[in-house]
Enzyme design. Sequence first.
Site, PDB file in Angstrom:
ATOM      1  N   LYS A  20     -62.914   7.173 -11.955  1.00  0.00           N
ATOM      2  CA  LYS A  20     -62.248   8.108 -12.822  1.00  0.00           C
ATOM      3  C   LYS A  20     -63.294   8.960 -13.534  1.00  0.00           C
ATOM      4  O   LYS A  20     -64.430   8.486 -13.635  1.00  0.00           O
ATOM      5  CB  LYS A  20     -61.344   7.397 -13.820  1.00  0.00           C
ATOM      6  CG  LYS A  20     -62.118   6.494 -14.818  1.00  0.00           C
ATOM      7  CD  LYS A  20     -61.217   5.949 -15.853  1.00  0.00           C
ATOM      8  CE  LYS A  20     -61.097   6.871 -17.029  1.00  0.00           C
ATOM      9  NZ  LYS A  20     -62.145   6.744 -18.032  1.00  0.00           N
ATOM     10  N   LYS A  35     -59.472  -6.511 -14.640  1.00  0.00           N
ATOM     11  CA  LYS A  35     -59.709  -7.482 -15.722  1.00  0.00           C
ATOM     12  C   LYS A  35     -58.841  -8.717 -15.477  1.00  0.00           C
ATOM     13  O   LYS A  35     -57.663  -8.593 -15.125  1.00  0.00           O
ATOM     14  CB  LYS A  35     -59.362  -6.851 -17.077  1.00  0.00           C
ATOM     15  CG  LYS A  35     -60.396  -5.803 -17.512  1.00  0.00           C
ATOM     16  CD  LYS A  35     -60.093  -5.289 -18.897  1.00  0.00           C
ATOM     17  CE  LYS A  35     -60.968  -4.115 -19.255  1.00  0.00           C
ATOM     18  NZ  LYS A  35     -62.271  -4.446 -19.816  1.00  0.00           N
ATOM     19  N   HIS A  85     -55.932   3.825 -17.972  1.00  0.00           N
ATOM     20  CA  HIS A  85     -55.876   2.412 -18.354  1.00  0.00           C
ATOM     21  C   HIS A  85     -54.554   2.019 -19.038  1.00  0.00           C
ATOM     22  O   HIS A  85     -53.920   1.046 -18.670  1.00  0.00           O
ATOM     23  CB  HIS A  85     -57.032   2.051 -19.288  1.00  0.00           C
ATOM     24  CG  HIS A  85     -58.397   2.419 -18.762  1.00  0.00           C
ATOM     25  ND1 HIS A  85     -58.712   2.348 -17.434  1.00  0.00           N
ATOM     26  CD2 HIS A  85     -59.521   2.864 -19.386  1.00  0.00           C
ATOM     27  CE1 HIS A  85     -59.974   2.716 -17.253  1.00  0.00           C
ATOM     28  NE2 HIS A  85     -60.482   3.040 -18.428  1.00  0.00           N
TER      29      HIS A  85
HETATM   30  C1  BG6 Z   1     -63.699   3.850 -19.734  1.00  0.00           C
HETATM   31  C2  BG6 Z   1     -63.677   4.992 -20.709  1.00  0.00           C
HETATM   32  O1  BG6 Z   1     -62.905   4.139 -18.616  1.00  0.00           O
HETATM   33  O2  BG6 Z   1     -63.219   2.677 -20.371  1.00  0.00           O
HETATM   34  C3  BG6 Z   1     -64.496   4.664 -21.939  1.00  0.00           C
HETATM   35  O3  BG6 Z   1     -64.189   6.151 -20.088  1.00  0.00           O
HETATM   36  C4  BG6 Z   1     -64.039   3.354 -22.544  1.00  0.00           C
HETATM   37  O4  BG6 Z   1     -64.421   5.703 -22.893  1.00  0.00           O
HETATM   38  C5  BG6 Z   1     -63.979   2.262 -21.484  1.00  0.00           C
HETATM   39  O5  BG6 Z   1     -64.947   3.001 -23.569  1.00  0.00           O
HETATM   40  C6  BG6 Z   1     -63.352   1.011 -22.044  1.00  0.00           C
HETATM   41  O6  BG6 Z   1     -63.496  -0.028 -21.124  1.00  0.00           O
HETATM   42  P1  BG6 Z   1     -63.611  -1.521 -21.607  1.00  0.00           P
HETATM   43  O7  BG6 Z   1     -63.635  -2.309 -20.353  1.00  0.00           O
HETATM   44  O8  BG6 Z   1     -64.864  -1.617 -22.403  1.00  0.00           O
HETATM   45  O9  BG6 Z   1     -62.396  -1.788 -22.457  1.00  0.00           O
END
Ligand code: BG6
Length: 508
Positions: free
Chosen positions: A155, A189, A247
């Site tokens: 992404k 996850k 997400h």
């Molecule tokens: C990424 C975003 O896809 O996901 C980031 O671009 C964000 O901005 C990150 O911090 C969060 O991922 P995780 O796994 O740390 O919750």
Amino acid sequence: MKPGKTLPSTITIFGAKGDLTRRKLIPALYNLYTDNHLPPVFTINCVDFLAEDEAAFKGDLLAGINEFSRKGKANDEQWATFAKQIHYLQGDFTKAETYVELKGKVGAFEKQGTQSCTRVYYFATSPRFIEIIADALYEHRLCSRESLDRIVVEKPFGTDLASAKKLNRFLAKRFSERQIYRIDHYLGKEAVQNIMAFRFANYVFEPIWNKRFIDHIQISVAEQVGVGKRGGYYDSSGALRDMIQNHLLQLLCIVAMDCPAAYKAEQIRDAKTWVLKNVKHYTPTQVFKNVVRGQYTAGTINAAPRAAYRKEEQVAPDSNTETFVAARLYVDNERWRGVPFFLRTGKSMPVQSSVIVIQFKDSPHKIFKDDMVPNRLIISIQPELEISLLFESKVPGLQMKLKPVEMDFTYQEAYKETIPEAYEALLLDVLQGDATLFMRADQIEAAWKVVMPILDAWKKNPDKQLYKYKSGTWGPAAANAILKPNAKEWFTLSSNGVARKKDNMRIA
Ligand code: BG6
């Protein structure tokens, strides 16, 4: 251990000098290797345009593992054998000679064995190189075998619906859909994968998983980090594109989907896409009533000062980019009609906490004098991995007095196994050709369709209702207002467990 078979593989990473390779991809591949999940025969070609001595490059990868791997420092012997399979290829992504050289390396590796080899090409680059690299792989016939050759696209996949469609069309002309793995690391996850198991392997929940019994659902991904060094990218993206479009909407899909016909990639992706297609689209007026955006100002987190977003590196000093979004969405189908799904994400918040809350309705029939707190299911994705059910219980004593208590399942207590990183699960899936946890072309487009009315309304009204919030706080107050009348506050699960003890979601 995944059940699938992993054939000998050549893995090529474009953007080998980037942060993603160092922090996530190489540590994940190294852990797959040390856990015996990689095939006995594999090679990793790391392509980037920077001149780099191979030994120094590998030294940097090792430092990345030592710093970021969930297992801590690499073992000297294991690293030495793993590192032998890594090759640095200095090359410009836009030049044919890069691909000629790569083809030579891939061919030489494949000639050593008798079995067919899987080829995986990982685009860990800036999005502007996706089409260039994809085209070159196609032209040089590096990715032409439908069942064996795959590309992995990170992404952001497009910046809006039109660009995502264009990119899908571009890739579809060169590869078949089953060769394209659009990655959303949230789907890898462990706690997110478990939601499917929880919902569909425990029949007890399915009959009540609908508008008759559920009052509302909260999906909240709070981040303590700010934009750090990613200001250049983030300022043209914002929280809606960066987190909600992918997400959080994917979490919504898993929570709201119907049970798929089978645990198979296409059936699961069909069921998820159906959710996105049912999300109600807002008019511009409805956008401002149902979606709140915010931007962090200076503040303090863990006693350390935090600069305002507008003062971050590579961020315009008058930027209107949102670093926080809270939205009330509706999935307008038979199962969910009228049930609000509250989605929230923000940077520079007090703690890191990703949590999904299923708030059940209050009992219509009250036989006790005490006020009752309706049942609540809390699925914590990170940093804690747990599922808790809140229910009323009699306080021990001579009177019938009630108090809510929690029944908890925590991974730490239930399992001895260590939890793999999302990228480990997803990379292994790619190697084995399992697309279940990846985004199909229509899914990506359906997700963009959900956010487009919001993007458009904000674009037309760049200053309207762009709330400021202090770093280290839970975002603008307006984000609580959209919860009404279903709840007063967003549920948070802080690592010290304080917030969960307070009943902040009594139905108003
Ligand atoms: C990424 C975003 O896809 O996901 C980031 O671009 C964000 O901005 C990150 O911090 C969060 O991922 P995780 O796994 O740390 O919750």
